[in-house]
Design a protein around this motif. Structure first.
Motif, mmCIF file in Angstrom:
data_model
loop_
_atom_site.group_PDB
_atom_site.id
_atom_site.type_symbol
_atom_site.label_atom_id
_atom_site.label_comp_id
_atom_site.label_asym_id
_atom_site.label_seq_id
_atom_site.Cartn_x
_atom_site.Cartn_y
_atom_site.Cartn_z
ATOM 1 N N ILE A 1 -3.760 3.106 -0.444
ATOM 2 C CA ILE A 1 -4.171 2.641 -1.765
ATOM 3 C C ILE A 1 -3.363 1.401 -2.114
ATOM 4 C CG2 ILE A 1 -4.329 3.240 -4.210
ATOM 5 C CD1 ILE A 1 -4.570 6.132 -3.404
ATOM 6 N N SER A 2 -4.044 0.359 -2.554
ATOM 7 C CA SER A 2 -3.386 -0.906 -2.861
ATOM 8 C C SER A 2 -2.859 -0.917 -4.281
ATOM 9 C CB SER A 2 -4.363 -2.069 -2.669
ATOM 10 O OG SER A 2 -5.368 -2.029 -3.664
ATOM 11 N N ARG A 3 -2.052 -1.935 -4.583
ATOM 12 C CA ARG A 3 -1.507 -2.094 -5.931
ATOM 13 C C ARG A 3 -2.633 -2.299 -6.955
ATOM 14 N NH1 ARG A 3 3.373 -3.816 -8.331
ATOM 15 N NH2 ARG A 3 4.344 -3.832 -6.277
ATOM 16 N N ASP A 4 -3.643 -3.104 -6.609
ATOM 17 C CA ASP A 4 -4.747 -3.343 -7.537
ATOM 18 C C ASP A 4 -5.530 -2.064 -7.810
ATOM 19 O OD1 ASP A 4 -4.085 -5.995 -7.739
ATOM 20 O OD2 ASP A 4 -5.545 -6.673 -6.247
ATOM 21 N N GLU A 5 -5.716 -1.238 -6.772
ATOM 22 C CA GLU A 5 -6.477 -0.002 -6.940
ATOM 23 C C GLU A 5 -5.745 0.992 -7.839
ATOM 24 O OE1 GLU A 5 -9.065 0.462 -2.829
ATOM 25 O OE2 GLU A 5 -6.911 0.869 -2.772
ATOM 26 N N ILE A 6 -4.439 1.130 -7.619
ATOM 27 C CA ILE A 6 -3.693 2.079 -8.440
ATOM 28 C C ILE A 6 -3.590 1.579 -9.879
ATOM 29 C CG2 ILE A 6 -1.388 1.152 -7.933
ATOM 30 C CD1 ILE A 6 -0.304 3.953 -7.969
ATOM 31 N N THR A 7 -3.495 0.252 -10.070
ATOM 32 C CA THR A 7 -3.474 -0.301 -11.431
ATOM 33 C C THR A 7 -4.791 -0.034 -12.134
ATOM 34 O OG1 THR A 7 -1.944 -2.062 -10.745
ATOM 35 C CG2 THR A 7 -3.156 -2.405 -12.793
ATOM 36 N N ALA A 8 -5.898 -0.257 -11.420
ATOM 37 C CA ALA A 8 -7.210 0.002 -11.999
ATOM 38 C C ALA A 8 -7.371 1.475 -12.339
ATOM 39 C CB ALA A 8 -8.299 -0.440 -11.021
ATOM 40 N N TYR A 9 -6.843 2.333 -11.482
ATOM 41 C CA TYR A 9 -6.944 3.779 -11.706
ATOM 42 C C TYR A 9 -6.224 4.186 -12.981
ATOM 43 C CZ TYR A 9 -6.552 8.774 -10.633
ATOM 44 O OH TYR A 9 -6.604 10.137 -10.678
ATOM 45 N N PHE A 10 -5.016 3.693 -13.170
ATOM 46 C CA PHE A 10 -4.255 4.007 -14.371
ATOM 47 C C PHE A 10 -4.934 3.439 -15.620
ATOM 48 C CE2 PHE A 10 -0.772 4.920 -11.463
ATOM 49 C CZ PHE A 10 -0.155 5.995 -12.075
ATOM 50 N N MET A 11 -5.429 2.216 -15.533
ATOM 51 C CA MET A 11 -6.044 1.592 -16.695
ATOM 52 C C MET A 11 -7.357 2.271 -17.062
ATOM 53 S SD MET A 11 -3.976 -0.580 -17.836
ATOM 54 C CE MET A 11 -5.090 -1.046 -19.135
ATOM 55 N N ARG A 12 -8.003 2.911 -16.079
ATOM 56 C CA ARG A 12 -9.265 3.577 -16.342
ATOM 57 C C ARG A 12 -9.071 4.967 -16.929
ATOM 58 N NH1 ARG A 12 -11.154 2.784 -11.341
ATOM 59 N NH2 ARG A 12 -11.173 4.999 -10.883
ATOM 60 N N ALA A 13 -7.846 5.423 -16.982
ATOM 61 C CA ALA A 13 -7.570 6.806 -17.372
ATOM 62 C C ALA A 13 -8.177 7.121 -18.735
ATOM 63 C CB ALA A 13 -6.070 7.035 -17.402
ATOM 64 N N SER A 14 -8.959 8.166 -18.785
ATOM 65 C CA SER A 14 -9.679 8.494 -20.029
ATOM 66 C C SER A 14 -8.731 8.811 -21.161
ATOM 67 C CB SER A 14 -10.603 9.686 -19.776
ATOM 68 O OG SER A 14 -9.836 10.819 -19.399
ATOM 69 N N SER A 15 -7.595 9.455 -20.842
ATOM 70 C CA SER A 15 -6.676 9.830 -21.917
ATOM 71 C C SER A 15 -5.910 8.640 -22.455
ATOM 72 C CB SER A 15 -5.695 10.889 -21.426
ATOM 73 O OG SER A 15 -5.037 10.439 -20.280
ATOM 74 N N TYR B 1 0.839 -1.201 0.000
ATOM 75 C CA TYR B 1 0.000 0.000 0.000
ATOM 76 C C TYR B 1 0.874 1.251 0.000
ATOM 77 C CZ TYR B 1 -3.912 -3.032 1.348
ATOM 78 O OH TYR B 1 -4.866 -4.006 1.378
ATOM 79 N N ILE B 2 0.347 2.332 -0.617
ATOM 80 C CA ILE B 2 0.959 3.649 -0.497
ATOM 81 C C ILE B 2 -0.115 4.621 -0.028
ATOM 82 C CG2 ILE B 2 2.628 3.207 -2.334
ATOM 83 C CD1 ILE B 2 0.971 5.096 -4.110
ATOM 84 N N SER B 3 0.305 5.758 0.515
ATOM 85 C CA SER B 3 -0.663 6.718 1.030
ATOM 86 C C SER B 3 -1.356 7.442 -0.114
ATOM 87 C CB SER B 3 0.033 7.733 1.941
ATOM 88 O OG SER B 3 0.868 8.595 1.180
ATOM 89 N N GLN B 4 -2.561 7.881 0.170
ATOM 90 C CA GLN B 4 -3.325 8.618 -0.837
ATOM 91 C C GLN B 4 -2.630 9.927 -1.181
ATOM 92 O OE1 GLN B 4 -7.532 8.883 -0.106
ATOM 93 N NE2 GLN B 4 -7.726 10.821 -1.179
ATOM 94 N N GLU B 5 -2.003 10.555 -0.190
ATOM 95 C CA GLU B 5 -1.304 11.819 -0.433
ATOM 96 C C GLU B 5 -0.164 11.639 -1.420
ATOM 97 O OE1 GLU B 5 1.138 15.265 2.088
ATOM 98 O OE2 GLU B 5 0.409 13.448 3.080
ATOM 99 N N GLU B 6 0.621 10.571 -1.266
ATOM 100 C CA GLU B 6 1.723 10.313 -2.190
ATOM 101 C C GLU B 6 1.204 9.999 -3.583
ATOM 102 O OE1 GLU B 6 3.712 7.203 -0.043
ATOM 103 O OE2 GLU B 6 5.345 8.537 0.562
#
Length: 477
Positions: free
Chosen positions: A366-380, A338-343
């Protein structure tokens, strides 16, 4: 008859470069990888935050990416460009052009991503310092991309921002602009380039223009119907000079974590209209200060216009995974996954106007799966590049046994067991819908307001509270 003559000319041309053309470009790329060693021996963690990166670090890693791309251009790539006068069906050269355009747009968006004139001026000043370092490295191609981004009218029209830039920085900016000006066929650049020795990266578009002028301006045959050997010799010398630059040792080291950050950052693509939309949202039309428009702005050659990165879904997934690995290597200090939301929010700031709004339940760690999903969801990533990733998932009650098309697991439950895409019919778990990397095969529609690039950009400009209110209303519909 003309094609037969042209065939004879190029046959002679191939004889002139037979030794050079036998070299394997993959071997060159392998040598580059062997020569540049990463900073693995350093104990200090690498900062992936744009605000914390020094201009020297940025210029070094941009040069690493530029040189790696430049080295891949082969002799035959230059020949194909001369014959076709474009980069069509020339993927190596097209990737090099896309990198240049990506850097220019990234510079513009990094300036526009800051909410106040003072903060935008700070980013502007930082990129001027990056430009100075690029000049010292004799990397003229990336220098053109950076200064071209700062000279773009979406930035030069920001009068409030320009008033916050110190006069000494504006002086350096004008000097760089003059160096790269197209005035007298790039005379200032050509003089500076010819004075450089050893490692240097040319402005590719200028030299391609020279090749086209030479090819079109000199006749294929002389009056006695003999092949114009002098033309072939001149073309060979021009191309060979560019090829020899690929053998120069790279005078810097690169950290692959920063390379992954920049690779993903520079793959973002926006239209001119979208960039202007951001610019006018930041500073509406006013007449309070003089703009930063230079007297002779550098003109990006026509060969580079309209070329955007076009990675396939597997390439995007690979870039995202490398980026996530780098983030957790450098910021997951206790290695608990996990990493912090602020970072994370600071890291995400390196991708201006790029990603979806963070969901409300993503609080704390924030977990590894959450940050991966966030990047993959990126609209751009899936909208700007036209990959059609964005599925239109709706929570669904299935009346027959159904399996997830993403993980192949069974959709358990009595009602609302999973989500179904209304456009392509894909089924998946709730936890899988944000991890899908399969392209949506929906039929073209006249308008899709929720996933349009303009809608995504407009959402990114809203304050956080407004964004959360907007997405809350959307969920309640």
């Amino acid at each position: 008859m003309y094609r037969q003559k042209q065939s004879r000319i190029w046959h002679a041309f191939y004889i002139c470069n037979s030794v050079l053309s036998k070299r394997n470009s993959r071997d060159w790329s392998r040598k580059l990888t062997q020569r540049v060693k990463t900073n693995t021996g350093k104990k200090r963690k690498v900062s992936l935050l744009f605000d914390h990166l020094e201009p020297e670090e940025l210029s070094d890693h941009l040069t690493f990416l530029e040189f790696k791309s430049f080295r891949r251009i082969s002799f035959s790539d230059y020949q194909n460009y001369i014959v076709n006068s474009c980069v069509k069906e020339n993927p190596t050269m097209e990737r090099s052009i896309a990198l240049c355009n990506g850097i220019s747009q990234w510079v513009q968006l990094m300036v526009l991503s800051r909410p106040t004139p003072q903060l935008r001026a700070e980013v502007f000043i930082k990129f001027i310092h990056v430009a100075q370092k690029l000049h010292q490295l004799q990397n003229f191609n990336t220098l053109m991309a950076v200064i071209g981004g700062l000279c773009h009218s979406s930035i030069s029209r920001l009068k409030e921002t320009s008033s916050c830039v110190p006069h000494d920085v504006i002086k350096v900016f004008n000097e760089m602009t003059e160096l790269l000006s197209s005035y007298r066929n790039y005379d200032s650049y050509r003089r500076a380039y010819n004075e450089c020795s050893n490692f240097k990266i040319p402005i590719l578009g200028v030299h391609l223009k020279d090749l086209i002028s030479l090819y079109e301006g000199m006749p294929d045959y002389l009056e006695d119907k003999k092949i114009n050997i002098y033309k072939l010799y001149s073309l060979y010398n021009h191309i060979n000079e560019l090829i020899q630059l690929q053998e120069m040792p790279l005078p810097l080291e690169a950290n692959m974590d920063l390379v992954h950050l920049l690779t993903l950052s520079l793959d973002l693509y926006y239209t001119e209209d979208e960039i202007y939309e951001l610019s006018y949202a930041r500073e509406p039309r006013s007449h309070r200060a003089a703009p930063l428009t230079p007297s002779r702005p550098p003109v990006v050659a026509d060969w580079a216009s309209g070329v955007a990165p076009k990675p396939d879904p597997k390439t995007i997934s690979k870039h995202v995974q490398r980026m996530v690995d780098s983030v957790f290597k450098n910021y997951d200090h206790d290695q608990d996954g996990y990493i912090s939301q602020e970072e994370f929010e600071k890291i995400a700031a390196s991708f201006p106007f790029s990603f979806c709004v963070m969901a409300k339940d993503w609080e704390g760690l924030i977990s590894r799966d959450e940050i991966t999903a966030y990047f993959m969801r990126a609209s751009s990533i899936y909208s700007k590049l036209g990959l059609g990733f964005a599925h239109n998932f709706q929570e669904t009650t299935y009346l027959r046994p159904t399996f997830c098309d993403n993980c192949a697991g069974f959709l358990w439950g009595v009602i609302k067991q999973g989500y179904r895409c209304k456009d392509c019919g894909m089924n998946c778990h709730k936890q899988c819908k944000d991890l899908v990397v399969i392209e949506c095969k929906r039929r073209p529609k006249t308008s899709i307001p929720d996933s349009s690039p303009t809608s995504a950009l407009a959402s990114s400009l809203c304050p956080v509270g407004v964004k959360e209110q907007f997405h809350g209303e959307k969920r309640s519909l």
